[in-house]
Enzyme design. Structure first.
Site, PDB file in Angstrom:
ATOM      1  N   SER A 245       0.832  -1.189   0.000  1.00 60.90           N
ATOM      2  CA  SER A 245       0.000   0.000   0.000  1.00 60.90           C
ATOM      3  C   SER A 245       0.873   1.246   0.000  1.00 60.90           C
ATOM      4  O   SER A 245       2.087   1.167   0.038  1.00 60.90           O
ATOM      5  CB  SER A 245      -0.928   0.000   1.214  1.00 60.90           C
ATOM      6  N   LYS A 246       0.212   2.378  -0.058  1.00 60.16           N
ATOM      7  CA  LYS A 246       0.931   3.651  -0.166  1.00 60.16           C
ATOM      8  C   LYS A 246       1.997   3.831   0.918  1.00 60.16           C
ATOM      9  O   LYS A 246       3.069   4.359   0.669  1.00 60.16           O
ATOM     10  CB  LYS A 246      -0.051   4.820  -0.048  1.00 60.16           C
TER      11      LYS A 246
END
Length: 485
Positions: A245-246
RNA sequence: GGCCCCUUCGUCUAAUCGGUUAGGACACCAGCCUUUCAAGCUGGCAGCAGGGGUUCGAAUCCCCUAGGGGUCACCA
């Protein structure tokens, strides 16, 4: 043998990350290896989250990586009629039915199941209401969703090239929605219709889809088509073993590109995440895409999720950096040099020529394009500080200033300034004064680059030219004299 | 929580039908080379999740436990 047709079907809800890119790569390799067709499909049935700009970026990333597709892009949003007609067919065949349950109702059911700590399955409330009974509801303007009628017992088997037979008990599967009340198909349905109509022979995708596969198999069976062969490749996990994820820093292809990685290196690295060419001892892991195509086989794709490790990618990138065609490398490096102000947006012939010469020398000790630009600073700027550690080592000796001045004088007298000539001058000077070469070379290096290490000194001087070289040496001598010892 | 998948050095992985001192790569450490820094070369450190079976013999087959991941939406 049926013709091999595979697809990469991202949904345009974000940038192409390393996991998706590797899935695309495996599809590409499989297609090329088997003289098949690689199809690109954009799974944009989620109107809320899909964005056109992401579609653009996705394609740009694939192109940058060199993963050219043969057909497409096909957009699910353009194929709405296909889905609707297939849904209507299923309803007519009584393999699917209208569901008027409200979203709130369903949510309440799920909530209750959660409280009672049991799995929620749609209870089949609307199963009994076949068409006639629905009339008054539709007249009242209530839009139904459509659910697939699924078997109550037995099992659904997924045949997976990587994992073998995976069995699912049908009692754990409920009548899921295939067409939303807003008229849009759900992923599980649209994806199956597309795969079938596009005659996809092998569905190669990430393992996260394995749990959804029985639903898709059920759809395909209801539709009466022949199933594709599945291959669920292991996931790529972030260094903390969680899903990417980010918050995990660089994860998208675009980010790696901006960090100065070369597409060939990224491809090579990703291929080795989950796939192994067979690893005989002493065989290099550096494999170009053409060779990869020859060697690729799904049988050699593993089952375990891989954690990506930037260290190895970086090392690999350094390897490619050294072997890269110089013109292409200069092209790839340009934006990074521009960013540092070393190059103008539209450099002239001379500048590009100089750029290539600089890169040829510096690339031997850079691992990324960012590093390549950073390590080239002294070719573009006189304004730099001396590295403290190198300074303590090279400038502290008593006669250093005098040596620098001697060297500057000798260099000034030269007509030609190539590396052979300057090296001869240095050697003769050292011999004559009985000084070891390092005692001369290192101070001069520090004077003209500010660093204690780097490319061969004589190469640097030739590139820098006499004027800048001599000036920097004189300035260094002066600064040593002015500094109290 | 139900269901599904997975488990070899820190990380990526190899070990075709069970028999290997469990191999390689990155990272790390040391040495060599070198005007320096890299690169390169040589060597080193480091692993079969745990427990039961089956077998003459198990990293490899079976079971259990533990751990990790995925999935259970009118998301994809």
């Amino acid at each position: 043998m049926t013709k091999v047709r595979v697809r990469f079907a991202p949904s345009p809800t974000g940038e192409l990350h390393i996991g998706g890119a590797r899935t695309a790569l495996f599809n590409y390799l499989f297609a090329r290896r088997n003289s098949g067709t690689f199809v690109l499909r954009i799974d944009d049935t989620d109107l809320e989250r899909s964005k056109e700009e992401y579609t653009e970026k996705l394609m740009e990333a694939l192109q940058w990586l060199g993963l050219e597709w043969d057909e497409g892009p096909f957009y699910q949003s353009n194929r709405l009629n296909e889905y609707i007609s297939e849904v209507n067919r299923l309803v007519a065949e009584k393999k699917a039915y209208r569901c008027y349950c409200s979203v709130d109702e369903l949510a309440a059911g799920r909530e209750l199941a959660r409280k009672e700590n049991r799995a929620y399955l749609y209870p089949g409330t609307c199963r009994q209401h076949f068409p006639e009974e629905d009339d008054h509801r539709s007249k009242a303007g209530i839009k139904p969703a459509i659910r697939l009628l699924t078997p109550e017992d037995g099992e659904t088997i997924v045949y997976d090239l990587i994992r073998g037979e995976v069995h699912f008990d049908n009692r754990g599967l409920d009548d899921f929605i295939i067409l939303k009340s807003n008229g849009q198909p759900t992923y599980n349905f649209a994806s199956v219709v597309d795969d079938l109509q596009l005659k996809i022979s092998h569905v190669i995708r990430a393992e996260e889809h394995l749990s959804n596969t029985p639903r898709q198999v059920l759809c395909a069976m209801a539709l009466g088509y022949q199933l594709p062969t599945y291959a669920h490749v292991p996931m790529i996990l972030a260094p903390d073993r969680s899903k990417l994820s980010k918050r995990h820093g660089a994860t998208s292809v675009e980010e790696f590109r901006n960090l100065g990685f070369l597409p060939e290196a990224l491809i090579n690295y990703m291929a080795l995440l989950g796939w192994s060419p067979g690893a005989e001892d002493g065989v290099s892991e550096l494999i170009g895409i053409e060779h990869m195509i020859e060697l690729f086989s799904l049988a050699r794709v593993g089952k375990t999720a891989a954690v990506y490790d930037t260290d190895k990618l970086t090392w690999m990138n350094g390897q490619y950096l050294r072997e890269y065609d110089l013109d292409r490398l200069a092209e790839a490096a340009r934006p990074f040099f521009i960013k540092h102000g070393f190059l103008r947006e539209n450099p002239g012939e001379m500048e590009l020529h100089f750029l290539k010469a600089v890169i040829a020398v510096v690339r031997e000790r850079a691992k990324t394009l960012i590093e390549l630009a950073e390590k080239s600073f002294y070719f573009y700027s006189d304004d730099f500080a001396y590295d403290q550690k190198a300074l303590d080592k090279a400038f502290k000796n008593k006669g250093v200033a005098a040596i620098l001045l001697d060297i500057a004088g000798l260099l000034k007298a030269l007509n030609t300034f190539d590396q052979n000539v300057t090296e001869t001058v240095f050697n003769e000077y050292c011999a004559k004064n009985n000084i070891s070469p390092g005692k001369v070379i290192q101070p001069v290096r520090l004077a003209i680059t500010g660093l204690g290490g780097g490319p061969g000194l004589f190469e640097i001087m030739e590139l820098l030219g006499p004027a800048r070289t001599i000036r920097r040496i004189q300035q260094a001598a002066a600064s040593i004299r002015n500094t109290p010892q």
